[in-house]
Design an enzyme around this catalytic site. Sequence first.
Site, PDB file in Angstrom:
ATOM      1  CE  LYS A   1      -3.775   2.205   2.162  1.00 33.96           C
ATOM      2  NZ  LYS A   1      -3.360   3.717   1.932  1.00 33.96           N
TER       3      LYS A   1
ATOM      4  NE  ARG B   1      -9.666   9.458  -2.265  1.00 34.85           N
ATOM      5  CZ  ARG B   1      -9.638   8.673  -1.195  1.00 34.85           C
ATOM      6  NH1 ARG B   1      -8.396   8.108  -0.941  1.00 34.85           N
ATOM      7  NH2 ARG B   1     -10.547   8.348  -0.527  1.00 34.85           N
TER       8      ARG B   1
ATOM      9  CD  GLU C   1      -1.620   5.777  -3.818  1.00 31.06           C
ATOM     10  OE1 GLU C   1      -2.569   5.547  -4.324  1.00 31.06           O
ATOM     11  OE2 GLU C   1      -1.445   6.353  -2.928  1.00 31.06           O
TER      12      GLU C   1
ATOM     13  CG  PHE D   1      -3.302  -0.590  -7.933  1.00 32.20           C
ATOM     14  CD1 PHE D   1      -4.657  -0.637  -8.018  1.00 32.20           C
ATOM     15  CD2 PHE D   1      -2.682   0.596  -7.407  1.00 32.20           C
ATOM     16  CE1 PHE D   1      -5.267   0.333  -7.558  1.00 32.20           C
ATOM     17  CE2 PHE D   1      -3.373   1.603  -6.955  1.00 32.20           C
ATOM     18  CZ  PHE D   1      -4.735   1.675  -7.130  1.00 32.20           C
TER      19      PHE D   1
ATOM     20  NE  ARG E   1     -14.357   4.255   2.644  1.00 35.74           N
ATOM     21  CZ  ARG E   1     -13.198   4.815   2.294  1.00 35.74           C
ATOM     22  NH1 ARG E   1     -12.184   4.156   2.553  1.00 35.74           N
ATOM     23  NH2 ARG E   1     -13.020   6.073   2.005  1.00 35.74           N
TER      24      ARG E   1
HETATM   25  P1  AMP Z   1      -6.890   5.412   2.482  1.00 36.66           P
HETATM   26  O1  AMP Z   1      -6.457   6.465   1.679  1.00 36.66           O
HETATM   27  O2  AMP Z   1      -6.300   5.469   3.773  1.00 36.66           O
HETATM   28  O3  AMP Z   1      -8.485   5.129   2.576  1.00 36.66           O
HETATM   29  O4  AMP Z   1      -6.321   4.127   1.562  1.00 36.66           O
HETATM   30  C1  AMP Z   1      -6.975   3.699   0.202  1.00 36.66           C
HETATM   31  C2  AMP Z   1      -5.798   4.250  -0.604  1.00 36.66           C
HETATM   32  O5  AMP Z   1      -4.587   3.638  -0.707  1.00 36.66           O
HETATM   33  C3  AMP Z   1      -6.328   4.176  -2.277  1.00 36.66           C
HETATM   34  O6  AMP Z   1      -7.288   5.246  -2.516  1.00 36.66           O
HETATM   35  C4  AMP Z   1      -4.997   4.490  -2.975  1.00 36.66           C
HETATM   36  O7  AMP Z   1      -4.927   5.772  -3.246  1.00 36.66           O
HETATM   37  C5  AMP Z   1      -3.994   3.966  -2.095  1.00 36.66           C
HETATM   38  N1  AMP Z   1      -3.317   2.585  -2.464  1.00 36.66           N
HETATM   39  C6  AMP Z   1      -1.997   2.663  -2.320  1.00 36.66           C
HETATM   40  N2  AMP Z   1      -1.413   1.411  -2.757  1.00 36.66           N
HETATM   41  C7  AMP Z   1      -2.760   0.704  -3.228  1.00 36.66           C
HETATM   42  C8  AMP Z   1      -2.843  -0.506  -3.954  1.00 36.66           C
HETATM   43  N3  AMP Z   1      -1.978  -1.424  -3.954  1.00 36.66           N
HETATM   44  N4  AMP Z   1      -4.284  -0.716  -4.311  1.00 36.66           N
HETATM   45  C9  AMP Z   1      -5.039   0.201  -4.197  1.00 36.66           C
HETATM   46  N5  AMP Z   1      -5.082   1.203  -3.385  1.00 36.66           N
HETATM   47  C10 AMP Z   1      -3.569   1.536  -3.217  1.00 36.66           C
END
Ligand code: AMP
Length: 538
Positions: A221, A241, A271, A311, A383
Amino acid sequence: MAESLFSELVELCRLLESTNSRLKKVQLIANYLKRLSPVDGKTASYLLIGRLSEEKDGSPLNVGWKIIMKALKSGKNLSLLSAPLTINDVWSSLKLISQIQGQGSMKKKLAVLESLFSRCSKDELEWLLRILSGEMRHGVNVGLLLDAVAAISGIDDHAVRRFDMIIGDVGELVRLALSKQLSGRIGIRIFNPVRPMLAEMCYDVQDALDKHGGLSSFEPKYDGVRLQIHKQGSEIRLFTRRLSDVTKNMPDIIDVLKRSINAFSAILDSEVIAVDTSGKALPFQDTLRRVTRERDVEEVIKRVPLKIWIFDALMVDGEVIIDRPYLERRKLLESIVDKEVLTPFIMSDNKTVVEDFFNKVIAQGHEGIMAKDLRSPYTPGRRGTTWLKIKSAENLDLVIIAAEWGHGRRKRWLSNYHLAVRDEETGRYLMVGKTFKGLTDKEFEAMTNRLLSLKTSAQEWGVIVKPFVVVEVSYNEIQKSPHYESGYALRFARIVRIRDDKSPDEVSTYQRLKILYEKQFEKKGKFTEYATSNYGGL
Ligand code: AMP
């Protein structure tokens, strides 16, 4: 169709405020919207949810409460003399205000506001002020508007939500519904960004394996900025996004993509992270600054290189593949993009193997790992548990709803921020704590100016602001608290970073907070451990 009057919208708002029934609210909105032209319907939808601009990332008008009060003081009332105010009049004035810049701009904004206010009746003025402050208090959110779209168009809820994910703009959906254009033909199209699929938090690797039926896929991630890549022939565009087009800020990434995507047309998910010259990931703020930078791009490319990780694939060579299982999409992705830009991926049913992978990813400086159900479709904007994030500690994204003036060295700054989660059921923001920790002096200063421009009322201790600025906050415990309306308080809250990439309706929910509160009791030992190791015992 005659232009719609602002007074009719105000009448609707009053009726909405006086009913608690969701169904009744939906009916009222649908009946009202049906009488409008498609364009007025779109505008009215924005005003109904307190949105002041057509731009998805649209910043507020940048008029503080001081200017609004000043405009009110002029006290002119020409409502009986001038033509009745239309929705379009209100919208055009707001647009005009948002476009005024440069020298003397405050004076010009004041003049537009004064003229707008002078044309309002008492009721109209009251609701216009509510719209300007974003505090509508009539219980209407995007979800309710989507139900109204279903009622207007006769299309079922599920399909409307799918259109919403694809179109990503509720006002535009209302416009399409009113012009009878909402139909099965609306699909994913190149250069029309769709809302990205989102992930839910999960506790640990075992939790992810359990939720995915014992076998799952895992990827790093990255702590960067989400980019949706749209390619057709030699043209490539990039969307964030929140669906802003940032193509022109990243000619270096466009060059990389031109040589590493081997398909004529494609929509891919990725990303991007900023890296140092040795290739190591830089903090999120550096990525954000780089991605949003519009000036002197060529110069900054050399100093702050970017690295993109792809990805997922939503469309390849004209075929939309979002309904295919992830494993199939991944295989297709592997066949069309070079390894250099392909996100590493493992498939496993073994907790130890995955934990090993997790530790390696963390050691490389990334945030954690994502677990993705191999059987899952790509669900834009949603989500769900098919994508799970596993981080070493969970922070909350909170919105600032008020701020207090500092003391001593921080006297001139708004430095103690009131933080809130969003109640998914009511759409309201509920306070969970305050913090003055985590920002640099420069950031305090910038935040003070920003919050002053969002001020809705001044207090002796500080200001109440329109909920707009999102911050990521770490803490060491969630406690029950009678002091805040939410009933909870974060202990040792600290701002980790400012999340300009998130909108206030994307902040952590009240419902999530309650789950996290309960979880503490299952894994209390772990929480204390995180708190001491990561935050120096705060
Ligand atoms: P969050 O911002 O904490 O809700 O985490 C989700 C976000 O992680 C996604 O919207 C992407 O921008 C990011 N992200 C980073 N690496 C990945 C990955 N391998 N697959 C999907 N999302 C990713």
